[in-house]
Scaffold this active site. Structure first.
Site, PDB file in Angstrom:
ATOM      1  N   SER A   1       0.834  -1.194   0.000  1.00 36.28           N
ATOM      2  CA  SER A   1       0.000   0.000   0.000  1.00 36.28           C
ATOM      3  C   SER A   1       0.874   1.251   0.000  1.00 36.28           C
ATOM      4  O   SER A   1       2.085   1.171  -0.210  1.00 36.28           O
ATOM      5  CB  SER A   1      -0.948  -0.011   1.204  1.00 36.28           C
TER       6      SER A   1
ATOM      7  N   GLY B   1       9.860   2.596   0.130  1.00 31.93           N
ATOM      8  CA  GLY B   1      10.731   2.196  -0.977  1.00 31.93           C
ATOM      9  C   GLY B   1      11.016   3.284  -1.991  1.00 31.93           C
ATOM     10  O   GLY B   1      11.856   3.113  -2.873  1.00 31.93           O
TER      11      GLY B   1
ATOM     12  N   GLY C   1       1.977   3.273   2.346  1.00 32.15           N
ATOM     13  CA  GLY C   1       3.055   3.348   3.342  1.00 32.15           C
ATOM     14  C   GLY C   1       4.305   2.621   2.887  1.00 32.15           C
ATOM     15  O   GLY C   1       5.426   3.127   3.037  1.00 32.15           O
ATOM     16  N   GLU C   2       4.149   1.453   2.318  1.00 36.42           N
ATOM     17  CA  GLU C   2       5.301   0.708   1.805  1.00 36.42           C
ATOM     18  C   GLU C   2       5.917   1.424   0.611  1.00 36.42           C
ATOM     19  O   GLU C   2       7.134   1.419   0.439  1.00 36.42           O
ATOM     20  CB  GLU C   2       4.893  -0.714   1.418  1.00 36.42           C
ATOM     21  N   PHE C   3       5.086   2.048  -0.217  1.00 35.74           N
ATOM     22  CA  PHE C   3       5.623   2.814  -1.332  1.00 35.74           C
ATOM     23  C   PHE C   3       6.543   3.916  -0.825  1.00 35.74           C
ATOM     24  O   PHE C   3       7.647   4.109  -1.341  1.00 35.74           O
ATOM     25  CB  PHE C   3       4.504   3.429  -2.180  1.00 35.74           C
TER      26      PHE C   3
END
Length: 146
Positions: free
Chosen positions: A57, A64, A59-61
């Site tokens: 989602s 990274g 947040g992970e984007f």
């Protein structure tokens, strides 16, 4: 183990379709995947080396994002594919300019995982966060998780 996992994924798929009748986010999840069914067939027609980033989602984007930006800067000739599991990340970043394509990750079922990997043929896969994608595990020797 894989039978149990795949059964749970199938039950989740049925549940999300039913829940989508009442919930806008679940409906986006279902219809977003349907809308991109032909997308992978025309992905990367020039055959450039492909780097695949997967983020569950938004947040992970964001976690990274610096890696994506550095890879784009250092390898401008590579095709960068960004996939999301959740509509929250996909909807907000579907027009992200530093990647060549943004898409939903297909469901983690054996046939869908094989078809995705066969079509995408990434030279590098980067899974952002602590997710477990059992049927994409075949690709783990070539992937990076952080």
């Amino acid at each position: 183990m894989s039978f149990v996992y795949n059964t749970i994924i199938l039950l989740y798929l049925v549940a999300i379709h039913l829940y989508g009748l009442f919930n806008r986010k679940a409906r986006s999840w279902v219809f977003g995947r349907r809308a991109q069914s032909g997308l992978l067939a025309s992905l990367n027609p020039e055959g450039r080396p492909l780097i695949w980033f997967h983020c569950a989602s938004l947040g992970e984007f964001e976690q990274g994002r610096p890696v994506i930006e550095n890879l784009r800067r250092d390898h401008p000739d590579h095709f960068i594919l960004l996939t999301f599991f959740s509509p929250s990340g996909y909807e907000i970043r579907k027009d992200y300019k530093l990647v060549d394509q943004v898409a939903y990750l297909p469901m983690d079922l054996p046939g869908k995982a094989r078809a995705f990997l066969r079509q995408v043929q990434p030279m590098l896969a980067v899974f952002v966060k602590y997710e477990f994608w059992f049927n994409f595990e075949i690709f783990r020797s070539f992937s990076i998780s952080f």
